[in-house]
Design a protein around this motif. Sequence first.
Motif, mmCIF file in Angstrom:
data_model
loop_
_atom_site.group_PDB
_atom_site.id
_atom_site.type_symbol
_atom_site.label_atom_id
_atom_site.label_comp_id
_atom_site.label_asym_id
_atom_site.label_seq_id
_atom_site.Cartn_x
_atom_site.Cartn_y
_atom_site.Cartn_z
ATOM 1 N N GLN A 139 0.848 -1.180 0.000
ATOM 2 C CA GLN A 139 0.000 0.000 0.000
ATOM 3 C C GLN A 139 0.892 1.241 0.000
ATOM 4 O OE1 GLN A 139 -2.665 0.005 3.276
ATOM 5 N NE2 GLN A 139 -4.375 -0.729 2.083
ATOM 6 N N ALA A 140 0.663 2.084 -0.984
ATOM 7 C CA ALA A 140 1.515 3.254 -1.106
ATOM 8 C C ALA A 140 1.313 4.171 0.091
ATOM 9 C CB ALA A 140 1.162 3.976 -2.393
ATOM 10 N N ARG B 39 1.287 7.696 1.174
ATOM 11 C CA ARG B 39 1.168 8.972 0.492
ATOM 12 C C ARG B 39 2.048 10.019 1.182
ATOM 13 N NH1 ARG B 39 -3.151 13.066 0.346
ATOM 14 N NH2 ARG B 39 -4.150 12.090 2.140
ATOM 15 N N VAL B 40 2.608 10.878 0.349
ATOM 16 C CA VAL B 40 3.345 12.009 0.912
ATOM 17 C C VAL B 40 2.342 13.136 1.109
ATOM 18 C CG1 VAL B 40 5.179 13.688 0.500
ATOM 19 C CG2 VAL B 40 5.464 11.325 -0.284
ATOM 20 N N LEU B 41 2.178 13.534 2.342
ATOM 21 C CA LEU B 41 1.177 14.558 2.662
ATOM 22 C C LEU B 41 1.852 15.917 2.672
ATOM 23 C CD1 LEU B 41 -1.848 14.615 3.406
ATOM 24 C CD2 LEU B 41 -1.159 14.591 5.801
ATOM 25 N N GLU C 106 -5.171 7.106 7.305
ATOM 26 C CA GLU C 106 -4.184 6.481 6.415
ATOM 27 C C GLU C 106 -2.754 6.782 6.857
ATOM 28 O OE1 GLU C 106 -3.951 8.124 2.412
ATOM 29 O OE2 GLU C 106 -4.874 9.973 3.107
ATOM 30 N N VAL D 229 0.850 8.099 6.101
ATOM 31 C CA VAL D 229 1.440 9.092 5.198
ATOM 32 C C VAL D 229 2.865 9.400 5.668
ATOM 33 C CG1 VAL D 229 -0.781 10.203 4.636
ATOM 34 C CG2 VAL D 229 0.563 11.008 6.596
#
Lengths: 325, 117
Positions: A210-211, A213-215, B43, B45
């Motif tokens: 699962q990637a 994410r860069v927030l 999620e 991150v």
Amino acid sequence: MSFAHHAALILLALACLSAGTPARAQDLPPELKSDSDGSVITKGAFRTLKTDYDGETDAAKKTLLRNRLISIVIAQTDVNFASYQKKSRHRRAILGTLFDILEIGTGTAISITNGARAKTVISEALDAERLGRQAFNKNFSLKDTQILINKMVAKRAQVQAALLTNMEQKGDAQYPLQTAMIDLAAYYKAGTIDGALENLNIDTGAEAQQAIRVLEGVKLSKPATEEEAASARDSIDALANLNDELKVAATKDDATKKLKAIVAELEKDKDIAPFLKAANISSAETDGQVLRKGLLNVRRALRSLDPPNFDLLNRVNRVIVNNAS
Amino acid sequence: MSTPQTIKHTAAYAATDIDSLHTLEISLERDEADWAARIISLEQVTVDGANATAATYQEDDDARVGHLTLSEYTDDIDAHSRIAIHSANKETFLFKGAAFVGDKAVKVLVFREKPKS
């Protein structure tokens, strides 16, 4: 008569007796088996049906025959799975029949199917079946675990749903038996330990991949203390209760008075007053809902500051809780 | 007539700040309550290269918010059984999410606590 002669005679007698015993260990061909093992069809009957399917030219009849063949394989796979779960004494015969009918369908599919990928898929499935037969023989005594059984049940349901949908919605031209054999092989495999382990690996792998994410544009928030969380919860509960009271004629005026009192007290706090102004509320307001929504917006504004002003928020929350009851 | 626009907020909690699922739970409750917004996702991150858990909230003036339960799960089967148990306790399943507790990646189920009678 010597001892050696006696011994030779006894051995000869034993040899004759053992030769007369029926060879129970030898398995009967599927065609000759009775239905008592629980199989839904014999290899011969399945082959006949398959020949009818291959020779049929009417599209509707061909689809019906295809559905019948698919249903038989599903049913035999289900019987096999049930016998596996129950550790039925017929399980070896049932599995033998299943492999036989899968091989009839799959073997023909390889000779008919165009397209390298489909051929490869079916071919691999067939190899897996053959390997599965060996693995089944070798490893059947392995103690199964409930988690693997659960995984099998879940995956089987998923594959069967896709099969039934295709059967119902697609004619033989769109979903020929050769294609269905790929799904039927997958349906069988879903009910095996190898399949369950593979699915567990796939699940784990998918989750691992699962990637993350860069927030961007969001700063880290500090975690809440017990006091902050309790204060925020009590405050929003109080405002939710006032909302309920505003909707009832008998309690509406009282709720509005409480909301006015909250705003009046907050107006005295020079740090909070600008936020009340920005939310466009004052203690002069007579509409309870306007006051309540204004207070929600004041709290939202304080939380959305960069960094959030939790000290002010806690002060606002305390005033709300103290005046709402 | 135009549809009112839904306002969302996102908060990120550094993996190193979240020492337990309970700490994450009360942080989500505080922010749901302060934003008067329903949590809609959780999620994993990265923020400035560091692992974090991001929560997204959607404003709702009328919802009762701020009372959540988080439950760690291992796989789909485990998730189904946990959802069944929480449902029996009148807790509403909201969604599956992922988080960091310390440096450990965990899969979590998010439930709305049983409304107080």
